[in-house]
Enzyme design. Structure first.
Site, short mmCIF file in Angstrom:
data_model
loop_
_atom_site.label_atom_id
_atom_site.label_comp_id
_atom_site.label_asym_id
_atom_site.label_seq_id
_atom_site.Cartn_x
_atom_site.Cartn_y
_atom_site.Cartn_z
CG HIS A 107 8.38 0.38 8.26
ND1 HIS A 107 7.23 1.06 8.62
CD2 HIS A 107 9.38 1.30 8.29
CE1 HIS A 107 7.52 2.32 8.84
NE2 HIS A 107 8.82 2.50 8.66
CG HIS A 109 14.04 2.07 8.44
ND1 HIS A 109 13.88 3.01 7.45
CD2 HIS A 109 13.03 2.29 9.31
CE1 HIS A 109 12.83 3.77 7.71
NE2 HIS A 109 12.29 3.35 8.84
P1 5GP Z 1 9.35 5.56 9.01
O1 5GP Z 1 9.61 7.03 8.99
O2 5GP Z 1 7.86 5.31 9.13
O3 5GP Z 1 10.15 4.78 9.97
O4 5GP Z 1 9.82 5.02 7.62
C1 5GP Z 1 9.09 5.12 6.45
C2 5GP Z 1 10.08 5.02 5.32
O5 5GP Z 1 9.34 4.83 4.14
C3 5GP Z 1 10.94 6.26 5.14
O6 5GP Z 1 12.30 5.91 5.25
C4 5GP Z 1 10.59 6.75 3.74
O7 5GP Z 1 11.72 7.18 3.05
C5 5GP Z 1 9.97 5.52 3.11
N1 5GP Z 1 8.93 5.78 2.12
C6 5GP Z 1 7.96 6.72 2.17
N2 5GP Z 1 7.14 6.62 1.10
C7 5GP Z 1 7.63 5.58 0.36
C8 5GP Z 1 7.21 4.99 -0.88
O8 5GP Z 1 6.23 5.39 -1.51
N3 5GP Z 1 7.94 3.94 -1.33
C9 5GP Z 1 9.04 3.47 -0.65
N4 5GP Z 1 9.69 2.44 -1.20
N5 5GP Z 1 9.47 4.01 0.50
C10 5GP Z 1 8.76 5.05 1.01
#
Ligand code: 5GP
Length: 143
Positions: A107, A109
């Site tokens: 993903h 951001h």
């Molecule tokens: P990463 O840390 O993998 O780059 O980003 C994962 C993102 O997913 C984080 O910013 C976190 O806040 C978000 N996130 C985690 N669980 C959920 C969820 O259940 N729903 C949504 N919409 N975002 C989530």
């Protein structure tokens, strides 16, 4: 989780794609989905994912799916710009837990930034769903 980890089809974003977990959607097409981060670092923090690629991170992401995600990220970034009028927009993507990745479905951001607003911590404070919905509506209106 190492960079070489295998894809787990029960990860939270896979469940969101299948409709097994709720989301506040911003934009969806045949191949991609953009939705609000529930732990936003700023107002309008949006995530963009592929609906077709079972990909853990950038390294195993098919190039066509990556192109789809980036095209949607640009579309949504433009709508964020029009709808929320930030001073900047950060596009971030983490690969592997040591790099900060916490959900192992590739993903990007989109994090709107304002000169006078400090950024919240990563994946830390949950926002009320009504607040996410109101912000998403401002973005959707500009798509
Ligand atoms: P990463 O840390 O993998 O780059 O980003 C994962 C993102 O997913 C984080 O910013 C976190 O806040 C978000 N996130 C985690 N669980 C959920 C969820 O259940 N729903 C949504 N919409 N975002 C989530």
């Amino acid at each position: 989780m190492s960079l070489q980890t295998t894809y787990d089809s029960d990860n939270i974003f896979a469940k969101i794609i299948r409709g097994e977990m709720p989301k506040v959607a911003v934009y969806e097409d045949d191949t991609t989905l953009a939705f609000m981060d529930v732990f936003p670092q700023s107002e309008g923090h949006t995530l963009v994912i592929s609906k077709t690629a079972s990909s853990v991170n950038l390294l195993d992401m098919p190039a066509d799916a990556l192109a789809d995600v980036m095209a949607t990220a640009q579309k949504v970034a433009r709508a964020i710009n029009r709808g929320l009028k930030p001073d900047g927009i950060r596009l971030v993507q983490f690969n592997g837990a040591p790099a900060g990745q916490t959900v192992f479905h590739t993903h990007v951001h989109l994090i709107p930034m304002w000169e006078d607003r400090p950024l919240g911590r990563h994946a830390s404070d949950m926002a009320p769903v009504e607040e996410l919905e109101a912000t998403a509506e401002k973005i959707r209106h500009e798509l």
